[in-house]
Design a protein around this motif. Sequence first.
Motif, PDB file in Angstrom:
ATOM      1  N   ILE A 290       0.833  -1.200   0.000  1.00 40.75           N
ATOM      2  CA  ILE A 290       0.000   0.000   0.000  1.00 40.75           C
ATOM      3  C   ILE A 290       0.871   1.254   0.000  1.00 40.75           C
ATOM      4  N   GLY A 291       1.942   1.241   0.805  1.00 41.17           N
ATOM      5  CA  GLY A 291       2.861   2.375   0.811  1.00 41.17           C
ATOM      6  C   GLY A 291       3.487   2.613  -0.549  1.00 41.17           C
ATOM      7  N   GLY A 292       3.869   1.525  -1.231  1.00 38.52           N
ATOM      8  CA  GLY A 292       4.412   1.660  -2.580  1.00 38.52           C
ATOM      9  C   GLY A 292       3.379   2.180  -3.559  1.00 38.52           C
ATOM     10  N   ALA A 293       2.150   1.699  -3.433  1.00 36.18           N
ATOM     11  CA  ALA A 293       1.087   2.181  -4.310  1.00 36.18           C
ATOM     12  C   ALA A 293       0.854   3.677  -4.118  1.00 36.18           C
ATOM     13  N   LEU A 294       0.957   4.142  -2.884  1.00 37.66           N
ATOM     14  CA  LEU A 294       0.825   5.574  -2.616  1.00 37.66           C
ATOM     15  C   LEU A 294       1.955   6.353  -3.280  1.00 37.66           C
ATOM     16  N   ALA A 295       3.160   5.779  -3.269  1.00 35.18           N
ATOM     17  CA  ALA A 295       4.282   6.418  -3.964  1.00 35.18           C
ATOM     18  C   ALA A 295       3.999   6.493  -5.461  1.00 35.18           C
ATOM     19  N   GLY A 296       3.375   5.459  -6.016  1.00 35.76           N
ATOM     20  CA  GLY A 296       3.015   5.484  -7.429  1.00 35.76           C
ATOM     21  C   GLY A 296       2.004   6.562  -7.752  1.00 35.76           C
ATOM     22  N   ALA A 297       1.000   6.710  -6.887  1.00 31.38           N
ATOM     23  CA  ALA A 297       0.015   7.775  -7.090  1.00 31.38           C
ATOM     24  C   ALA A 297       0.665   9.151  -6.984  1.00 31.38           C
ATOM     25  N   ALA A 298       1.605   9.292  -6.042  1.00 31.18           N
ATOM     26  CA  ALA A 298       2.323  10.560  -5.910  1.00 31.18           C
ATOM     27  C   ALA A 298       3.187  10.833  -7.131  1.00 31.18           C
ATOM     28  N   SER A 299       3.721   9.780  -7.757  1.00 31.07           N
ATOM     29  CA  SER A 299       4.551   9.951  -8.950  1.00 31.07           C
ATOM     30  C   SER A 299       3.772  10.601 -10.074  1.00 31.07           C
TER      31      SER A 299
END
Length: 313
Positions: free
Chosen positions: A216-225
């Motif tokens: 989930i933390g990585g997915a949030l980083a993807g959305a922030a990207s």
Amino acid sequence: MPEPALWDSLAQYLINGLTFGALIALIALGYTMVYGIVELINFAHGDLFMLGCFLLLTVVDQLLPAKDPSSMAIVLALGFGLIVTVLFCGVLNCGVDYLVYRPLRNAPKLAPLVSAIGVSFIFMNAGLFWGGPQDVNFPDLISISNDNLLGKEAAIRITYKDVLILAVTIPLMLALTVFVKVTRLGKAMRATAQNPIAAQLMGIDTNFVIAATFAIGGALAGAASLTYAVTVNTISFTMGFQNGLFAFTAAVLGGIGRIPGAVLGGLVIGLVRSFGSPYVGEMWTNALVFGILIVILIFRPTGLLGTRVREKV
């Protein structure tokens, strides 16, 4: 009474601070998710966000080779790019947890911390190989994004990019808060964060819960990207370190481990930078941000929204 021009300037600084702060808060959400469960400061999170930006650029370049793509093609490319980037960052973050952090779960806390710094350098060098040493321009896909929503003659400038950042950050914060408090996995996360051993005795697979947290933390980083690339339009292999440092500071300032605290901390940093730049000087804004952080933590060691937890002996 201050002159109208001064009020306009203050209002513009406020808008700029809120948008920049919301962008930092979006990155900080991934930091605080991981720390809230395993108490690990994942320094590689900022560089994971950077890799997501380069992946998104690669996808967009492949799907939109034409100079003047249609609006539908842009929407489809960004939608597909968001899915790919979110999955890439989520799987990569989960893989790092499995290969690097999980074997060190019972090691002294310094070991996973140093490992996180090592992963950060690996990601940074991967970004250097991927995008090169120079800044890379991300295409400005939405031509109207730079138009002033208040009109061309308005003294205050609000763009679609400003609205986009707030429209992504605030719903994500609310959705994460509801997810952690309501869903079965969210309750398992809270149980694991409170006492991993007791959670295991209650039948909770803590390794799965932690892996899901990293995903989930990585997915949030993807959305922030995607949000960063579309709004800032400039990416580089060093952007992960700088923005990750601001995001970590935001998480600590708001109360690391608390989702609303990450957003509050990001907004505070954005406002301090925005108002500090014209009045203190651009070169002193970072010193001002960390100076205020130190002062706040002296009086509120757990952050603005943090609560004191009694140490277990």
